[in-house]
Scaffold this active site. Structure first.
Site, PDB file in Angstrom:
ATOM      1  N   ASN A 185      -9.189  -3.865   8.463  1.00  0.00           N
ATOM      2  CA  ASN A 185     -10.477  -3.905   9.179  1.00  0.00           C
ATOM      3  C   ASN A 185     -11.625  -4.475   8.337  1.00  0.00           C
ATOM      4  O   ASN A 185     -12.528  -5.103   8.885  1.00  0.00           O
ATOM      5  CB  ASN A 185     -10.830  -2.534   9.774  1.00  0.00           C
TER       6      ASN A 185
ATOM      7  N   GLU B 113      -9.102   6.984   0.751  1.00  0.00           N
ATOM      8  CA  GLU B 113     -10.205   6.783   1.707  1.00  0.00           C
ATOM      9  C   GLU B 113      -9.560   6.734   3.077  1.00  0.00           C
ATOM     10  O   GLU B 113      -8.915   5.751   3.430  1.00  0.00           O
ATOM     11  CB  GLU B 113     -10.930   5.460   1.416  1.00  0.00           C
TER      12      GLU B 113
ATOM     13  N   CYS C  86     -13.953   2.965   9.781  1.00  0.00           N
ATOM     14  CA  CYS C  86     -13.767   4.391   9.521  1.00  0.00           C
ATOM     15  C   CYS C  86     -15.095   5.136   9.569  1.00  0.00           C
ATOM     16  O   CYS C  86     -15.127   6.331   9.800  1.00  0.00           O
ATOM     17  CB  CYS C  86     -13.117   4.574   8.162  1.00  0.00           C
TER      18      CYS C  86
HETATM   19  P1  NAD Z   1      -2.720   2.340   8.202  1.00  0.00           P
HETATM   20  O1  NAD Z   1      -2.747   3.596   7.445  1.00  0.00           O
HETATM   21  O2  NAD Z   1      -1.683   2.163   9.228  1.00  0.00           O
HETATM   22  O3  NAD Z   1      -2.574   1.083   7.212  1.00  0.00           O
HETATM   23  C1  NAD Z   1      -3.366   0.914   6.053  1.00  0.00           C
HETATM   24  C2  NAD Z   1      -2.544   0.196   5.014  1.00  0.00           C
HETATM   25  O4  NAD Z   1      -1.440   0.996   4.667  1.00  0.00           O
HETATM   26  C3  NAD Z   1      -1.954  -1.145   5.455  1.00  0.00           C
HETATM   27  O5  NAD Z   1      -1.939  -2.019   4.343  1.00  0.00           O
HETATM   28  C4  NAD Z   1      -0.548  -0.781   5.832  1.00  0.00           C
HETATM   29  O6  NAD Z   1       0.338  -1.875   5.743  1.00  0.00           O
HETATM   30  C5  NAD Z   1      -0.260   0.236   4.764  1.00  0.00           C
HETATM   31  N1  NAD Z   1       0.859   1.138   5.029  1.00  0.00           N
HETATM   32  C6  NAD Z   1       1.265   1.691   6.188  1.00  0.00           C
HETATM   33  N2  NAD Z   1       2.368   2.472   5.978  1.00  0.00           N
HETATM   34  C7  NAD Z   1       2.624   2.413   4.642  1.00  0.00           C
HETATM   35  C8  NAD Z   1       3.610   2.987   3.786  1.00  0.00           C
HETATM   36  N3  NAD Z   1       4.568   3.781   4.252  1.00  0.00           N
HETATM   37  N4  NAD Z   1       3.557   2.689   2.476  1.00  0.00           N
HETATM   38  C9  NAD Z   1       2.613   1.874   1.960  1.00  0.00           C
HETATM   39  N5  NAD Z   1       1.661   1.304   2.701  1.00  0.00           N
HETATM   40  C10 NAD Z   1       1.657   1.569   4.033  1.00  0.00           C
HETATM   41  O7  NAD Z   1      -4.190   2.207   8.784  1.00  0.00           O
HETATM   42  P2  NAD Z   1      -4.821   0.989   9.575  1.00  0.00           P
HETATM   43  O8  NAD Z   1      -4.386   1.069  10.977  1.00  0.00           O
HETATM   44  O9  NAD Z   1      -4.616  -0.288   8.869  1.00  0.00           O
HETATM   45  O10 NAD Z   1      -6.376   1.326   9.413  1.00  0.00           O
HETATM   46  C11 NAD Z   1      -6.969   2.266  10.228  1.00  0.00           C
HETATM   47  C12 NAD Z   1      -7.248   3.549   9.499  1.00  0.00           C
HETATM   48  O11 NAD Z   1      -7.837   3.310   8.227  1.00  0.00           O
HETATM   49  C13 NAD Z   1      -8.248   4.376  10.242  1.00  0.00           C
HETATM   50  O12 NAD Z   1      -7.837   5.726  10.280  1.00  0.00           O
HETATM   51  C14 NAD Z   1      -9.525   4.240   9.433  1.00  0.00           C
HETATM   52  O13 NAD Z   1     -10.427   5.256   9.575  1.00  0.00           O
HETATM   53  C15 NAD Z   1      -9.001   4.121   8.071  1.00  0.00           C
HETATM   54  N6  NAD Z   1      -9.967   3.444   7.211  1.00  0.00           N
HETATM   55  C16 NAD Z   1     -10.616   4.190   6.277  1.00  0.00           C
HETATM   56  C17 NAD Z   1     -11.579   3.606   5.467  1.00  0.00           C
HETATM   57  C18 NAD Z   1     -12.287   4.432   4.433  1.00  0.00           C
HETATM   58  O14 NAD Z   1     -12.898   3.870   3.551  1.00  0.00           O
HETATM   59  N7  NAD Z   1     -12.249   5.741   4.485  1.00  0.00           N
HETATM   60  C19 NAD Z   1     -11.876   2.247   5.585  1.00  0.00           C
HETATM   61  C20 NAD Z   1     -11.187   1.505   6.551  1.00  0.00           C
HETATM   62  C21 NAD Z   1     -10.227   2.128   7.352  1.00  0.00           C
END
Ligand code: NAD
Length: 497
Positions: A164, A263, A297
């Site tokens: 995002n 995060e 987020c």
């Molecule tokens: P996600 O957790 O599905 O993916 C995030 C990352 O993790 C991606 O690179 C994905 O490929 C990777 N990933 C997924 N499964 C994994 C595994 N088993 N091992 C290693 N890596 C893995 O989340 P998303 O759909 O990409 O993003 C949305 C979420 O992220 C929302 O909940 C949002 O709130 C959160 N977010 C938080 C922040 C923050 O700073 N707190 C910022 C942006 C997004």
């Protein structure tokens, strides 16, 4: 800039090509096959990037581990100079970054440009921090010896980032880690690998030594996380993404007690009190809710408005939402697409859950007929607080408004959540704002503002929103460990003779 690519980007975008390979030990390398990157605005394929396996992940850690000692020992001034050089190169390549971010994430060019500049500011902040890492020298409590504390890099780090904010999330982690003297392995989100590739090319061209900053893309994230988090040479994981995946990574790293910064998700309450400047609150709510099509987020997830100003707020908010232009981010629009068809399609269930719980749709509520993954900016009103939206992160251009009776009800509804990332309060009474700010169980509180990210501020959450903080003065310490040396000193009249 060198290009290493098998991209199939149309001719007119040729100037904006990013490398599509993996970057391991200072070289762009092939993976095991490729996978497509889609433009969410029309479903077309932007590029095909290298897919890494567990073997590539291991090779990246081999390189990061080999480079760690010399990177740690490099003089702070030299480390800072490399980071300043990267910052200058980044600025020269602004247009390439901005266009690639829009192509693969769908966000409007204006938002991509804002993210680009904020990311460059973060890199600069970390470059400046290198020279300001101090230790301490003090006396033991009985005066019998001296306490010397230095800060040393944690060691090789795995940085996992979401789609995002494809640049900001990488720079915020890699900038801090590299400044601290850690080597890095960045795993991009599979939806947005090209932005990470452009940033890695910047580090390469700035002269970062081989092995210091590695880059992996993969369709099977477990190939990276399972391999690396169980290898004792990896000392840190910094993750931004969903709470579900964050918890999974913490479990994977538990055996080796891998240092972790998380995060995670949020369900940001956005409180508007009866004495608020309603026009300001409306403007900030629009940005806070609809930036990045609500896929943030820190987005305003529950807009909680005192009943005495709720009608005025809702009318003004609604008329601004209806004026938002939805479309391809390469054109002059306010709201781009969702990242994928899957993310868009889940919103049908969301809308029916919200209406079944008593929400009234004031505008929107449907997908836009288009090959892209657009959803109408939507407003749903509830006449009172409703549990359906507690711990329920929308991550979509859907605003929910709740009328409440006074501060106490607003506060208890806001805190009724497993999350604790960003929260917001609008009031013209600063004493009241601070008192509420102290009671909100969130890592961040925006007072009369809907945008908070800044290099000088500690970003992060409480409860299921994560652990640790990024940037600010605190952020770099996520990548450093205190080294305490106890020093026996001689008696002055013996040694000072
Ligand atoms: P996600 O957790 O599905 O993916 C995030 C990352 O993790 C991606 O690179 C994905 O490929 C990777 N990933 C997924 N499964 C994994 C595994 N088993 N091992 C290693 N890596 C893995 O989340 P998303 O759909 O990409 O993003 C949305 C979420 O992220 C929302 O909940 C949002 O709130 C959160 N977010 C938080 C922040 C923050 O700073 N707190 C910022 C942006 C997004």
């Amino acid at each position: 800039m060198t290009h290493h690519s098998q991209t199939i980007v149309p001719e007119h975008l040729a100037n904006f090509l990013a490398p599509t390979s993996l970057y391991i030990d200072g070289k762009w390398q092939d993976g095991a096959g490729v996978f497509p990157v889609y433009n969410p605005a029309d479903g077309s394929v932007v590029a095909e990037v290298a897919n890494c396996t567990a073997d590539h992940a291991k090779a990246a850690l081999d390189a990061a581990d080999r480079a760690q000692l010399s990177w740690r020992k490099l003089a702070p001034r030299k480390r800072a100079n490399l980071m300043h050089a990267a910052h200058r190169l980044m600025l020269e390549r602004e247009d390439a970054f901005v266009r690639v971010m829009t192509l693969e994430s769908g966000k409007p060019l204006t938002e991509a440009r804002a993210e680009f500049h904020l990311s460059a500011d973060f890199l600069l902040w970390f470059a400046e921090q290198v020279a300001h890492l101090h230790g301490t020298y003090s006396s033991s409590s009985d005066g019998g010896f001296r306490i010397v504390v230095a800060h040393q890099p944690v060691g090789p780090c795995l940085l996992i980032t979401p789609w995002n904010f494809p640049l900001l999330m990488i720079v915020r982690k890699a900038g801090a880690a590299l400044a601290a003297g850690c080597t890095t392995i960045t795993k991009t989100a599979q939806e947005t690998p090209l932005t990470g590739a452009l940033f890695t090319q910047v580090l390469h061209d700035a002269g970062f030594p081989a092995g210091v900053a590695n880059l992996l893309h993969t369709q099977t994230s477990a190939a990276v996380s399972d391999t690396l988090l169980q290898d004792p040479r990896l000392r840190k994981v910094s993750f931004t993404g969903s709470t579900r995946v964050g918890a999974h990574l913490m479990k994977l790293g538990a055996e080796n007690i891998v240092n972790s910064s998380m995060e995670l998700g949020g369900d940001g309450p956005f409180i508007v009190l009866d004495d608020a400047n309603v026009d300001l609150a409306v403007d900030q709510a629009i940005i806070c809710k609809f930036r990045n099509a609500g896929q943030a987020c820190v987005a305003a997830n529950r807009i909680i408005v005192d009943r005495r100003v709720e009608s005025e707020f809702t009318q003004k908010f609604l008329s601004k939402v209806k004026a938002l232009k939805v479309g391809n981010g390469l054109e002059a629009v306010d709201v781009g697409p969702m990242i994928s068809a899957k993310q868009r399609d889940r919103l049908y269930d969301t809308i029916s859950d919200l209406t079944r719980a008593g929400g009234q749709i004031l505008t929107g509520g449907r997908a836009v007929q288009s090959p892209g993954y657009f959803f109408e900016p939507t407003v749903i009103r509830f006449d009172s607080p409703n549990q359906v939206m507690c711990s329920n992160e929308l991550f979509a251009p859907i605003a929910t408004i709740f009328a409440v009776d006074g501060v106490a009800e607003a506060l208890s509804f806001a805190n009724d959540s497993k999350f604790g990332l960003a929260s917001y309060v609008f009031t013209n009474d600063l004493t009241r704002a601070i008192a509420i700010g102290e009671e909100l169980e969130f890592g961040m509180v925006g007072i009369n503002r809907g945008i908070m990210a800044d290099p000088a501020a500690p970003f992060g959450g409480t409860k299921a929103s994560g652990t640790g903080r990024e940037a600010g003065h605190e952020g770099i310490y996520e990548f450093l460990e205190s080294k305490y040396m106890a020093v026996t000193v001689g008696e002055p009249n013996e040694v000072l003779r």
